[in-house]
Design an enzyme around this catalytic site. Structure first.
Site, PDB file in Angstrom:
ATOM      1  N   CYS A  76       0.831  -1.209   0.000  1.00 19.39           N
ATOM      2  CA  CYS A  76       0.000   0.000   0.000  1.00 19.39           C
ATOM      3  C   CYS A  76       0.864   1.256   0.000  1.00 19.39           C
ATOM      4  O   CYS A  76       2.047   1.230   0.389  1.00 19.39           O
ATOM      5  CB  CYS A  76      -0.879   0.044   1.251  1.00 19.39           C
ATOM      6  SG  CYS A  76      -2.104  -1.263   1.363  1.00 19.39           S
ATOM      7  N   GLU A 111       0.714   3.794   2.025  1.00 24.78           N
ATOM      8  CA  GLU A 111       1.126   4.225   3.368  1.00 24.78           C
ATOM      9  C   GLU A 111       2.371   3.472   3.821  1.00 24.78           C
ATOM     10  O   GLU A 111       3.292   4.053   4.399  1.00 24.78           O
ATOM     11  CB  GLU A 111      -0.004   3.984   4.370  1.00 24.78           C
ATOM     12  CG  GLU A 111      -1.283   4.761   4.092  1.00 24.78           C
ATOM     13  CD  GLU A 111      -2.262   4.024   3.186  1.00 24.78           C
ATOM     14  OE1 GLU A 111      -1.827   3.261   2.292  1.00 24.78           O
ATOM     15  OE2 GLU A 111      -3.484   4.217   3.377  1.00 24.78           O
TER      16      GLU A 111
HETATM   17  N1  THU Z   1      -4.298   0.395  -1.001  1.00 20.55           N
HETATM   18  C1  THU Z   1      -3.446   1.334  -0.488  1.00 20.55           C
HETATM   19  O1  THU Z   1      -2.502   1.771  -1.157  1.00 20.55           O
HETATM   20  N2  THU Z   1      -3.677   1.785   0.769  1.00 20.55           N
HETATM   21  C2  THU Z   1      -4.674   1.344   1.586  1.00 20.55           C
HETATM   22  O2  THU Z   1      -4.717   1.704   2.758  1.00 20.55           O
HETATM   23  C3  THU Z   1      -5.699   0.442   1.034  1.00 20.55           C
HETATM   24  C4  THU Z   1      -5.409  -0.156  -0.280  1.00 20.55           C
HETATM   25  C5  THU Z   1      -4.040  -0.115  -2.360  1.00 20.55           C
HETATM   26  C6  THU Z   1      -3.595  -1.554  -2.393  1.00 20.55           C
HETATM   27  C7  THU Z   1      -4.032  -1.977  -3.770  1.00 20.55           C
HETATM   28  O3  THU Z   1      -2.994  -1.674  -4.695  1.00 20.55           O
HETATM   29  C8  THU Z   1      -5.227  -1.106  -4.079  1.00 20.55           C
HETATM   30  O4  THU Z   1      -5.209  -0.063  -3.124  1.00 20.55           O
HETATM   31  C9  THU Z   1      -6.559  -1.827  -4.014  1.00 20.55           C
HETATM   32  O5  THU Z   1      -6.702  -2.480  -2.814  1.00 20.55           O
END
Ligand code: THU
Length: 134
Positions: free
Chosen positions: A56, A58
């Site tokens: 993700c 973060e």
């Molecule tokens: N995702 C994030 O980057 N941060 C989050 O807190 C939730 C999900 C991304 C992971 C994945 O690449 C996409 O969002 C769909 O889940």
């Protein structure tokens, strides 16, 4: 942090989301961390064909901050944005990873269906499992 500071951090998160590698979900996320030192570190989500390996935005920002400035960093503010006009509060895994380095009172701003919401980290992850002193 002042509102103007959070606006600036959100702008950096939005810019980071432009660099997302998300060919599988199409969900483009960006995160920006303001450290107590005043430095800002951004991250974006990086997906993989082996879907579970995705990281993700973060956590990308967090590991980048530690790689760049070392393990003594403390996160003073967090902003999350996406390019999909969708809600994107930090997921549970990211909350737990942030808990290790974030100040409990640090404001966390993220998009919801009602617009941008800002709340202190300890409200986002109450009763966090932590061994490290804040
Ligand atoms: N995702 C994030 O980057 N941060 C989050 O807190 C939730 C999900 C991304 C992971 C994945 O690449 C996409 O969002 C769909 O889940």
């Amino acid at each position: 942090m002042q509102d103007a500071g959070m606006e600036e951090l959100l702008a950096q998160a939005r810019a980071a989301a432009e660099r997302s590698y998300s060919p599988y979900s199409g969900f483009r996320v960006g995160a920006a961390l303001r450290l107590t030192s005043g430095e800002t570190v951004t991250g974006t989500n990086v997906e993989n064909v082996s879907y579970g390996l995705t990281i993700c935005a973060e956590r990308t920002a967090l590991v980048r901050a530690i790689a760049q400035f070392g393990p003594a960093i403390r996160v003073a503010a967090v902003a999350v944005a996406n390019r999909n006009e969708a809600a994107s509060p930090p997921c549970g895994a990211c909350r737990q990873m942030l808990a290790e380095f974030v100040l409990p009172e640090a404001p966390v701003a993220f998009p919801t269906t009602d617009g941008i919401v800002t709340m202190p980290f300890h409200e986002l992850l109450p009763q966090a499992f932590a061994m490290r002193r804040k």
